[in-house]
Design an enzyme around this catalytic site. Structure first.
Site, PDB file in Angstrom:
ATOM      1  N   SER A 291       2.748  -1.979  10.406  1.00 15.17           N
ATOM      2  CA  SER A 291       4.192  -1.893  10.701  1.00 15.17           C
ATOM      3  C   SER A 291       4.973  -3.154  10.374  1.00 15.17           C
ATOM      4  CB  SER A 291       4.409  -1.525  12.180  1.00 15.17           C
ATOM      5  OG  SER A 291       3.960  -0.214  12.411  1.00 15.17           O
TER       6      SER A 291
ATOM      7  N   GLY B  23       1.844   2.303  10.993  1.00 16.07           N
ATOM      8  CA  GLY B  23       2.839   3.377  10.955  1.00 16.07           C
ATOM      9  C   GLY B  23       3.513   3.686  12.285  1.00 16.07           C
TER      10      GLY B  23
ATOM     11  N   HIS C 268      -9.924   0.977   4.770  1.00 21.53           N
ATOM     12  CA  HIS C 268      -8.659   1.283   5.455  1.00 21.53           C
ATOM     13  C   HIS C 268      -8.918   2.279   6.590  1.00 21.53           C
ATOM     14  CE1 HIS C 268      -4.565   2.531   6.249  1.00 21.53           C
ATOM     15  NE2 HIS C 268      -4.158   1.474   5.568  1.00 21.53           N
TER      16      HIS C 268
ATOM     17  N   LYS D 283       0.022   4.237  -0.260  1.00 24.65           N
ATOM     18  CA  LYS D 283      -0.676   5.425   0.289  1.00 24.65           C
ATOM     19  C   LYS D 283      -0.491   6.616  -0.671  1.00 24.65           C
ATOM     20  CE  LYS D 283       0.392   3.653   4.838  1.00 24.65           C
ATOM     21  NZ  LYS D 283      -0.177   3.725   6.149  1.00 24.65           N
TER      22      LYS D 283
ATOM     23  N   GLU E 258      -7.292   4.683   7.682  1.00 25.57           N
ATOM     24  CA  GLU E 258      -7.037   6.103   7.381  1.00 25.57           C
ATOM     25  C   GLU E 258      -8.257   6.741   6.728  1.00 25.57           C
ATOM     26  OE1 GLU E 258      -3.290   5.609   5.324  1.00 25.57           O
ATOM     27  OE2 GLU E 258      -2.325   5.115   7.229  1.00 25.57           O
TER      28      GLU E 258
ATOM     29  N   ASN F  46       0.864  -1.184   0.000  1.00 23.75           N
ATOM     30  CA  ASN F  46       0.000   0.000   0.000  1.00 23.75           C
ATOM     31  C   ASN F  46       0.897   1.228   0.000  1.00 23.75           C
ATOM     32  OD1 ASN F  46      -1.832   2.028   0.429  1.00 23.75           O
ATOM     33  ND2 ASN F  46      -2.297   1.484   2.554  1.00 23.75           N
TER      34      ASN F  46
ATOM     35  N   GLU G 277      -5.941  -5.056  10.494  1.00 24.99           N
ATOM     36  CA  GLU G 277      -4.961  -4.005  10.721  1.00 24.99           C
ATOM     37  C   GLU G 277      -5.321  -3.224  11.986  1.00 24.99           C
ATOM     38  OE1 GLU G 277      -2.798  -2.855   6.880  1.00 24.99           O
ATOM     39  OE2 GLU G 277      -4.542  -1.562   7.016  1.00 24.99           O
TER      40      GLU G 277
HETATM   41  C1  PEP Z   1      -1.207   0.235   5.843  1.00 26.82           C
HETATM   42  O1  PEP Z   1      -1.208   1.378   5.427  1.00 26.82           O
HETATM   43  O2  PEP Z   1      -2.114  -0.533   5.515  1.00 26.82           O
HETATM   44  C2  PEP Z   1      -0.125  -0.189   6.728  1.00 26.82           C
HETATM   45  C3  PEP Z   1      -0.173  -1.394   7.237  1.00 26.82           C
HETATM   46  O3  PEP Z   1       0.879   0.706   6.950  1.00 26.82           O
HETATM   47  P1  PEP Z   1       2.271   0.443   7.697  1.00 26.82           P
HETATM   48  O4  PEP Z   1       2.832  -0.843   7.179  1.00 26.82           O
HETATM   49  O5  PEP Z   1       3.124   1.616   7.322  1.00 26.82           O
HETATM   50  O6  PEP Z   1       1.987   0.365   9.146  1.00 26.82           O
END
Ligand code: PEP
Length: 245
Positions: free
Chosen positions: A206, A175, A100, A13, A102, A11, A169
């Site tokens: 992460s 992050g 997601h 982003k 976000e 991803n 998640e």
């Molecule tokens: C994500 O954006 O779905 C994600 C898991 O980000 P990160 O790996 O940076 O935590």
């Protein structure tokens, strides 16, 4: 060490311009010599601006391209700034991330997410459906309740579908460099799988080359949704390699 079929979903982003596609060469080169090549599915979800050029670049590979969100309307319409699933499909996307955190954080409700999933499936896209609890919800010990309602409402009136991947998640893990404790993660994935029989369940939050050795011991995970680390081809490759080491 695993020999399981695993998904690695990148991803990107809101990162990446045309030049960023050059980083794919390293990944393509790596895949040519990777002996577990047939056991993995790689999916890149770049910003919409890169979907078309990316699909062209990956044409001869078995890497798929996906989008990071879509509008709920399957029909075209007066929705300035939006893109629907049909449009994404028309430029080569095969997948779309929906739900997601976000986007949930800026107002996406379970109902809206449900409509988006229905529309994406109708257009022939596969869905990467994200669920996860916030830190506050974890502290209140209501993780299962939250996941249950995200699954129930998000997948309302959608039949058990092989075109949906569930990505667990935890919001507090995205992050932050933090990941759940192994036993806790195993139990949560198990809970999701019991509730949603025959669905593939991925973990996201992460994931990086340092913690992948710990994550890969959690045997019920079917793959990873990777944000930050997926933008660096070396880290992304390292994660894949270590999963099979
Ligand atoms: C994500 O954006 O779905 C994600 C898991 O980000 P990160 O790996 O940076 O935590």
């Amino acid at each position: 060490m695993t020999n399981k079929y695993m998904y690695f979903i990148a991803n990107w982003k809101m990162f990446g311009v045309l030049n960023s596609l050059n980083s794919l060469h390293k990944v393509l080169k790596f895949l040519k010599t990777f002996k577990n090549n047939k056991s993995i599915k790689l999916i890149y979800c770049p910003p919409n601006t890169l979907i078309r050029p990316m699909t062209k670049k990956l044409k001869k590979s078995n890497i798929d391209v996906g989008a990071q969100n879509c509008h709920e309307n399957e029909a075209y319409g007066a929705f300035t700034g939006s893109v629907n699933s049909k449009m994404l499909k028309s430029v080569g996307a095969k997948y779309v991330i929906i739900g997601h955190s976000e986007n949930r954080q800026v107002g996406e409700t379970n109902k809206l997410i449900n409509n988006k999933i229905k529309s994406a499936l109708k257009s022939g896209l596969k869905v990467i459906f994200c669920i996860g609890e916030t830190l506050q919800e974890k502290r209140k010990r209501i993780t299962k309740k939250v996941l249950n309602s995200q699954m129930k409402l998000g997948l309302n009136k959608i039949k058990n579908n092989k075109n949906i991947l569930i990505a667990y998640e935890p919001v507090w893990s995205i992050g932050t460099g933090l990941i759940p404790k192994s036993e806790e993660l195993y139990e949560t994935i198990n809970f999701i799988k019991k509730r949603m029989k025959n669905y593939k369940v991925l973990y996201g939050g992460s994931v990086n080359p340092k913690n992948i050795n710990e994550l890969k011991t959690i045997t019920n995970i079917d793959g990873y949704l990777i944000g930050g680390a997926s933008q660096d081809p070396k880290k992304f490759i390292d994660i894949i390699k270590k999963t099979y080491n």
